[in-house]
Design a protein around this motif. Sequence first.
Motif, mmCIF file in Angstrom:
data_model
loop_
_atom_site.group_PDB
_atom_site.id
_atom_site.type_symbol
_atom_site.label_atom_id
_atom_site.label_comp_id
_atom_site.label_asym_id
_atom_site.label_seq_id
_atom_site.Cartn_x
_atom_site.Cartn_y
_atom_site.Cartn_z
ATOM 1 N N CYS A 54 0.834 -1.203 0.000
ATOM 2 C CA CYS A 54 0.000 0.000 0.000
ATOM 3 C C CYS A 54 0.868 1.252 0.000
ATOM 4 O O CYS A 54 0.590 2.219 -0.713
ATOM 5 C CB CYS A 54 -0.935 0.006 1.204
ATOM 6 S SG CYS A 54 -2.254 -1.221 1.104
ATOM 7 N N ARG A 55 1.919 1.229 0.784
ATOM 8 C CA ARG A 55 2.839 2.373 0.838
ATOM 9 C C ARG A 55 3.549 2.568 -0.498
ATOM 10 O O ARG A 55 3.721 3.692 -0.962
ATOM 11 C CB ARG A 55 3.851 2.132 1.954
ATOM 12 C CG ARG A 55 4.551 3.339 2.416
ATOM 13 C CD ARG A 55 5.312 3.006 3.663
ATOM 14 N NE ARG A 55 5.297 4.147 4.536
ATOM 15 C CZ ARG A 55 5.973 4.210 5.641
ATOM 16 N NH1 ARG A 55 6.680 3.171 6.031
ATOM 17 N NH2 ARG A 55 5.946 5.286 6.368
ATOM 18 N N LEU A 56 3.969 1.475 -1.124
ATOM 19 C CA LEU A 56 4.630 1.573 -2.427
ATOM 20 C C LEU A 56 3.673 2.083 -3.506
ATOM 21 O O LEU A 56 4.096 2.802 -4.418
ATOM 22 C CB LEU A 56 5.223 0.221 -2.828
ATOM 23 C CG LEU A 56 6.399 -0.260 -1.985
ATOM 24 C CD1 LEU A 56 6.837 -1.650 -2.432
ATOM 25 C CD2 LEU A 56 7.555 0.725 -2.025
ATOM 26 N N ALA A 57 2.398 1.739 -3.400
ATOM 27 C CA ALA A 57 1.415 2.240 -4.360
ATOM 28 C C ALA A 57 1.340 3.762 -4.296
ATOM 29 O O ALA A 57 1.308 4.441 -5.326
ATOM 30 C CB ALA A 57 0.040 1.622 -4.091
ATOM 31 N N VAL A 58 1.347 4.310 -3.100
ATOM 32 C CA VAL A 58 1.327 5.765 -2.935
ATOM 33 C C VAL A 58 2.626 6.367 -3.475
ATOM 34 O O VAL A 58 2.608 7.362 -4.213
ATOM 35 C CB VAL A 58 1.125 6.144 -1.447
ATOM 36 C CG1 VAL A 58 1.329 7.636 -1.234
ATOM 37 C CG2 VAL A 58 -0.260 5.710 -0.975
ATOM 38 N N LEU A 59 3.749 5.757 -3.146
ATOM 39 C CA LEU A 59 5.045 6.277 -3.594
ATOM 40 C C LEU A 59 5.214 6.179 -5.106
ATOM 41 O O LEU A 59 5.921 6.995 -5.706
ATOM 42 C CB LEU A 59 6.180 5.545 -2.877
ATOM 43 C CG LEU A 59 6.287 5.827 -1.380
ATOM 44 C CD1 LEU A 59 7.257 4.852 -0.718
ATOM 45 C CD2 LEU A 59 6.703 7.266 -1.126
ATOM 46 N N VAL A 74 10.716 -11.076 -7.384
ATOM 47 C CA VAL A 74 10.241 -9.892 -8.105
ATOM 48 C C VAL A 74 8.779 -10.155 -8.459
ATOM 49 O O VAL A 74 8.472 -11.122 -9.153
ATOM 50 C CB VAL A 74 11.064 -9.637 -9.392
ATOM 51 C CG1 VAL A 74 10.514 -8.434 -10.145
ATOM 52 C CG2 VAL A 74 12.529 -9.426 -9.056
ATOM 53 N N PRO A 75 7.888 -9.310 -7.975
ATOM 54 C CA PRO A 75 6.484 -9.523 -8.298
ATOM 55 C C PRO A 75 6.227 -9.336 -9.788
ATOM 56 O O PRO A 75 6.940 -8.583 -10.453
ATOM 57 C CB PRO A 75 5.753 -8.465 -7.481
ATOM 58 C CG PRO A 75 6.777 -7.574 -6.904
ATOM 59 C CD PRO A 75 8.115 -8.167 -7.132
ATOM 60 N N SER A 76 5.228 -9.996 -10.287
ATOM 61 C CA SER A 76 4.875 -9.864 -11.699
ATOM 62 C C SER A 76 4.296 -8.480 -11.959
ATOM 63 O O SER A 76 3.827 -7.795 -11.045
ATOM 64 C CB SER A 76 3.856 -10.931 -12.095
ATOM 65 O OG SER A 76 2.613 -10.665 -11.477
ATOM 66 N N LYS A 77 4.293 -8.101 -13.212
ATOM 67 C CA LYS A 77 3.714 -6.826 -13.622
ATOM 68 C C LYS A 77 2.245 -6.770 -13.189
ATOM 69 O O LYS A 77 1.772 -5.747 -12.687
ATOM 70 C CB LYS A 77 3.839 -6.672 -15.136
ATOM 71 C CG LYS A 77 3.250 -5.406 -15.675
ATOM 72 C CD LYS A 77 3.408 -5.322 -17.186
ATOM 73 C CE LYS A 77 2.746 -4.061 -17.713
ATOM 74 N NZ LYS A 77 2.852 -3.935 -19.159
ATOM 75 N N GLN A 78 1.534 -7.861 -13.371
ATOM 76 C CA GLN A 78 0.119 -7.912 -13.017
ATOM 77 C C GLN A 78 -0.084 -7.747 -11.506
ATOM 78 O O GLN A 78 -1.017 -7.073 -11.074
ATOM 79 C CB GLN A 78 -0.515 -9.229 -13.495
ATOM 80 C CG GLN A 78 -0.555 -9.385 -15.004
ATOM 81 C CD GLN A 78 0.791 -9.796 -15.614
ATOM 82 O OE1 GLN A 78 1.691 -10.272 -14.932
ATOM 83 N NE2 GLN A 78 0.921 -9.579 -16.910
ATOM 84 N N SER A 79 0.775 -8.356 -10.714
ATOM 85 C CA SER A 79 0.675 -8.222 -9.249
ATOM 86 C C SER A 79 0.894 -6.774 -8.830
ATOM 87 O O SER A 79 0.178 -6.249 -7.982
ATOM 88 C CB SER A 79 1.697 -9.107 -8.548
ATOM 89 O OG SER A 79 1.393 -10.451 -8.740
ATOM 90 N N LEU A 80 1.909 -6.143 -9.415
ATOM 91 C CA LEU A 80 2.172 -4.736 -9.093
ATOM 92 C C LEU A 80 0.964 -3.875 -9.446
ATOM 93 O O LEU A 80 0.544 -3.031 -8.643
ATOM 94 C CB LEU A 80 3.415 -4.248 -9.836
ATOM 95 C CG LEU A 80 4.747 -4.853 -9.396
ATOM 96 C CD1 LEU A 80 5.854 -4.457 -10.363
ATOM 97 C CD2 LEU A 80 5.090 -4.440 -7.979
ATOM 98 N N GLU A 81 0.423 -4.095 -10.629
ATOM 99 C CA GLU A 81 -0.733 -3.311 -11.072
ATOM 100 C C GLU A 81 -1.941 -3.524 -10.163
ATOM 101 O O GLU A 81 -2.688 -2.590 -9.875
ATOM 102 C CB GLU A 81 -1.080 -3.643 -12.522
ATOM 103 C CG GLU A 81 -0.058 -3.097 -13.501
ATOM 104 C CD GLU A 81 -0.245 -3.575 -14.930
ATOM 105 O OE1 GLU A 81 -0.927 -4.620 -15.142
ATOM 106 O OE2 GLU A 81 0.296 -2.918 -15.833
ATOM 107 N N ARG A 82 -2.155 -4.784 -9.696
ATOM 108 C CA ARG A 82 -3.276 -5.065 -8.792
ATOM 109 C C ARG A 82 -3.173 -4.244 -7.510
ATOM 110 O O ARG A 82 -4.172 -3.867 -6.924
ATOM 111 C CB ARG A 82 -3.325 -6.549 -8.429
ATOM 112 C CG ARG A 82 -4.187 -7.364 -9.346
ATOM 113 C CD ARG A 82 -4.501 -8.727 -8.774
ATOM 114 N NE ARG A 82 -3.337 -9.496 -8.377
ATOM 115 C CZ ARG A 82 -2.679 -10.348 -9.170
ATOM 116 N NH1 ARG A 82 -3.067 -10.539 -10.399
ATOM 117 N NH2 ARG A 82 -1.628 -10.999 -8.721
#
Length: 152
Positions: A54-59, A74-82
Amino acid sequence: MAATAYSLNTVKLNPYWSEFKIATPASHSGQLSRSQVQFLPYSPDDKQKKLLLCRLAVLSRQHRWITLIAPHFVPSKQSLERWGIDPNKVLVVDAVNTANVEKVFVSACQSGNNSAVLAWLDKRSSYDAEELEQAASDGDCRGFVFAAPSFQ
């Protein structure tokens, strides 16, 4: 560590580099209210992971990088986007020499090009918490250190 198969920005860390420098994706606007380094367990629990994401989403809304140094995953692109994290602002640094992880962390924090720097340390760091905090403060970024139990 091998390069990831995801469409994230990946940099190989040459053990002979004395500094880590990379251009910022765009000039950043807005300041963080307080810079700090947070030490997390090597394997954070689900609550810690959720808070961090949640903090990284804001940053990731800033026009600066979120840099992962020597990540164990390393999380997938889809995981990051979610989670609301822009994968185009995630930079992965594969450390060839893990002894340089602390040095790269400090340099990445001080550069001013990162909204967050995350590093995974396998052993006790030669830097103390005050030095890491100062580096994050100098670069106006958040630092997250995943430390082995002997480091904490």
